[in-house]
Enzyme design. Structure first.
Site, mmCIF file in Angstrom:
data_model
loop_
_atom_site.group_PDB
_atom_site.id
_atom_site.type_symbol
_atom_site.label_atom_id
_atom_site.label_comp_id
_atom_site.label_asym_id
_atom_site.label_seq_id
_atom_site.Cartn_x
_atom_site.Cartn_y
_atom_site.Cartn_z
ATOM 1 N N ASP A 160 -42.082 18.833 -10.852
ATOM 2 C CA ASP A 160 -42.480 19.656 -11.994
ATOM 3 C C ASP A 160 -43.966 19.990 -11.944
ATOM 4 O OD1 ASP A 160 -39.895 19.662 -12.933
ATOM 5 O OD2 ASP A 160 -40.235 18.229 -14.542
ATOM 6 N N HIS A 170 -38.195 10.851 -2.981
ATOM 7 C CA HIS A 170 -36.795 10.573 -3.295
ATOM 8 C C HIS A 170 -36.569 10.199 -4.760
ATOM 9 C CE1 HIS A 170 -37.100 10.385 1.008
ATOM 10 N NE2 HIS A 170 -37.818 9.284 0.957
ATOM 11 N N PRO A 220 -47.743 7.195 -2.006
ATOM 12 C CA PRO A 220 -47.817 5.741 -1.925
ATOM 13 C C PRO A 220 -47.587 5.182 -0.520
ATOM 14 C CG PRO A 220 -45.812 6.438 -3.050
ATOM 15 C CD PRO A 220 -46.673 7.655 -2.912
ATOM 16 N N ASN A 221 -48.362 4.171 -0.220
ATOM 17 C CA ASN A 221 -48.275 3.386 1.019
ATOM 18 C C ASN A 221 -48.778 4.115 2.258
ATOM 19 O OD1 ASN A 221 -47.025 1.044 -0.238
ATOM 20 N ND2 ASN A 221 -45.233 2.341 -0.492
ATOM 21 N N ASN A 226 -47.454 14.845 1.649
ATOM 22 C CA ASN A 226 -46.493 13.819 2.052
ATOM 23 C C ASN A 226 -46.355 12.915 0.828
ATOM 24 O OD1 ASN A 226 -44.999 11.691 2.941
ATOM 25 N ND2 ASN A 226 -46.089 11.466 4.898
ATOM 26 N N ARG A 262 -48.714 -0.136 8.894
ATOM 27 C CA ARG A 262 -47.395 -0.098 8.267
ATOM 28 C C ARG A 262 -46.317 0.350 9.259
ATOM 29 N NH1 ARG A 262 -45.470 4.689 4.161
ATOM 30 N NH2 ARG A 262 -43.512 3.696 3.589
ATOM 31 N N ALA A 270 -42.530 7.681 -0.804
ATOM 32 C CA ALA A 270 -41.250 7.368 -1.462
ATOM 33 C C ALA A 270 -41.019 8.181 -2.732
ATOM 34 C CB ALA A 270 -41.193 5.872 -1.775
ATOM 35 N N HIS A 328 -43.245 14.895 6.377
ATOM 36 C CA HIS A 328 -42.884 13.482 6.558
ATOM 37 C C HIS A 328 -43.122 13.111 8.010
ATOM 38 C CE1 HIS A 328 -41.093 13.274 2.614
ATOM 39 N NE2 HIS A 328 -40.535 14.452 2.868
ATOM 40 N N LEU A 329 -43.728 11.976 8.212
ATOM 41 C CA LEU A 329 -43.970 11.497 9.575
ATOM 42 C C LEU A 329 -42.642 11.213 10.280
ATOM 43 C CD1 LEU A 329 -46.724 9.175 8.296
ATOM 44 C CD2 LEU A 329 -47.163 10.786 10.144
ATOM 45 N N SER A 330 -41.724 10.593 9.543
ATOM 46 C CA SER A 330 -40.435 10.224 10.132
ATOM 47 C C SER A 330 -39.391 11.291 9.805
ATOM 48 C CB SER A 330 -39.992 8.868 9.572
ATOM 49 O OG SER A 330 -39.763 8.966 8.169
ATOM 50 N N GLU A 355 -44.136 20.411 2.534
ATOM 51 C CA GLU A 355 -43.789 18.986 2.480
ATOM 52 C C GLU A 355 -43.777 18.435 3.902
ATOM 53 O OE1 GLU A 355 -39.993 18.467 0.532
ATOM 54 O OE2 GLU A 355 -39.765 16.408 1.271
ATOM 55 N N TYR A 408 -43.937 4.917 11.784
ATOM 56 C CA TYR A 408 -44.967 5.828 11.295
ATOM 57 C C TYR A 408 -46.136 6.036 12.252
ATOM 58 C CZ TYR A 408 -42.402 5.223 6.917
ATOM 59 O OH TYR A 408 -41.417 5.211 5.956
ATOM 60 N N ARG A 444 -32.945 8.080 1.661
ATOM 61 C CA ARG A 444 -34.095 8.924 2.033
ATOM 62 C C ARG A 444 -33.676 10.367 2.344
ATOM 63 N NH1 ARG A 444 -38.355 5.213 2.843
ATOM 64 N NH2 ARG A 444 -37.551 3.215 3.533
ATOM 65 N N ARG A 502 -32.583 8.427 8.745
ATOM 66 C CA ARG A 502 -32.834 7.091 8.207
ATOM 67 C C ARG A 502 -31.813 6.727 7.119
ATOM 68 N NH1 ARG A 502 -38.987 6.442 6.930
ATOM 69 N NH2 ARG A 502 -38.287 4.261 6.853
HETATM 70 C C1 DQA Z 1 -42.303 9.206 4.508
HETATM 71 C C2 DQA Z 1 -40.808 8.940 4.376
HETATM 72 C C3 DQA Z 1 -40.470 8.279 3.050
HETATM 73 O O1 DQA Z 1 -39.076 8.024 2.967
HETATM 74 C C4 DQA Z 1 -41.200 6.964 2.934
HETATM 75 O O2 DQA Z 1 -40.939 6.370 1.674
HETATM 76 C C5 DQA Z 1 -42.661 7.093 3.183
HETATM 77 C C6 DQA Z 1 -43.117 7.945 4.280
HETATM 78 C C7 DQA Z 1 -42.685 9.742 5.911
HETATM 79 O O3 DQA Z 1 -43.802 10.210 6.052
HETATM 80 O O4 DQA Z 1 -41.890 9.662 6.841
HETATM 81 O O5 DQA Z 1 -43.474 6.451 2.517
HETATM 82 O O6 DQA Z 1 -42.681 10.184 3.557
#
Ligand code: DQA
Length: 146
Positions: free
Chosen positions: A86, A79, A9-10, A73, A17, A76, A99-101, A97, A22, A110, A106
């Protein structure tokens, strides 16, 4: 070798964003760069992004028998989603896995991931470069694991 890139998502909002967190690259930019890298190394890369948990789960189920490794990735859902964990365990496909950040630098909510302990590896805090590193790592993983 077939690798599936999943974005949760997002992540369709990348570029617009919170660019300070990011980066400025859009998801299309990232997927296009990654596809170039995959082509150069003989990897077939598929990509799917969704804001819906069930759609990501359905895509993971569809990967059974056709995909050798997954790069995800989860946004959210990292978390919150036992269901995504599963689903990944149900297909038994190795996954990385991304994550950009740096989620550990943070907010406390997270810091926990429902996926990390069952991932082949975790890459975080390196922005879009993390996806490239994950592709290289996933390719090596499946080449040494025929
Ligand atoms: C994220 C980190 C997550 O906490 C956040 O909700 C995201 C992006 C990252 O790529 O850093 O949507 O997965």
């Amino acid at each position: 070798m077939d690798i599936l890139l999943l974005n949760g998502p997002n992540l369709n909002m990348l570029g617009k964003r919170e660019p300070e967190t990011y980066g400025h690259q859009t998801l299309d930019d990232i997927v296009s760069d990654l596809t170039t890298l995959a082509d150069a190394t003989g990897v077939r890369l598929q990509h799917f992004q969704s804001n819906a948990e069930h759609a990501l789960i359905d895509r993971i189920h569809q990967a059974l028998g056709t995909i050798d490794a997954i790069i995800i990735n989860p946004g959210a859902f990292t978390h919150t989603s036992i269901a995504l964990r599963d689903a990944l365990l149900s297909v038994n496909i190795p996954f990385i896995e991304v994550h950009l950040s740096n989620i550990h630098a943070r907010e406390p909510f997270r810091h926990h991931s429902y996926l990390s302990d069952v991932a082949a590896g975790v890459i975080l805090g390196l922005g879009a470069t993390g996806y490239e590193l994950a592709l290289t790592a996933a390719t090596k993983l499946i080449s040494s694991n025929p």
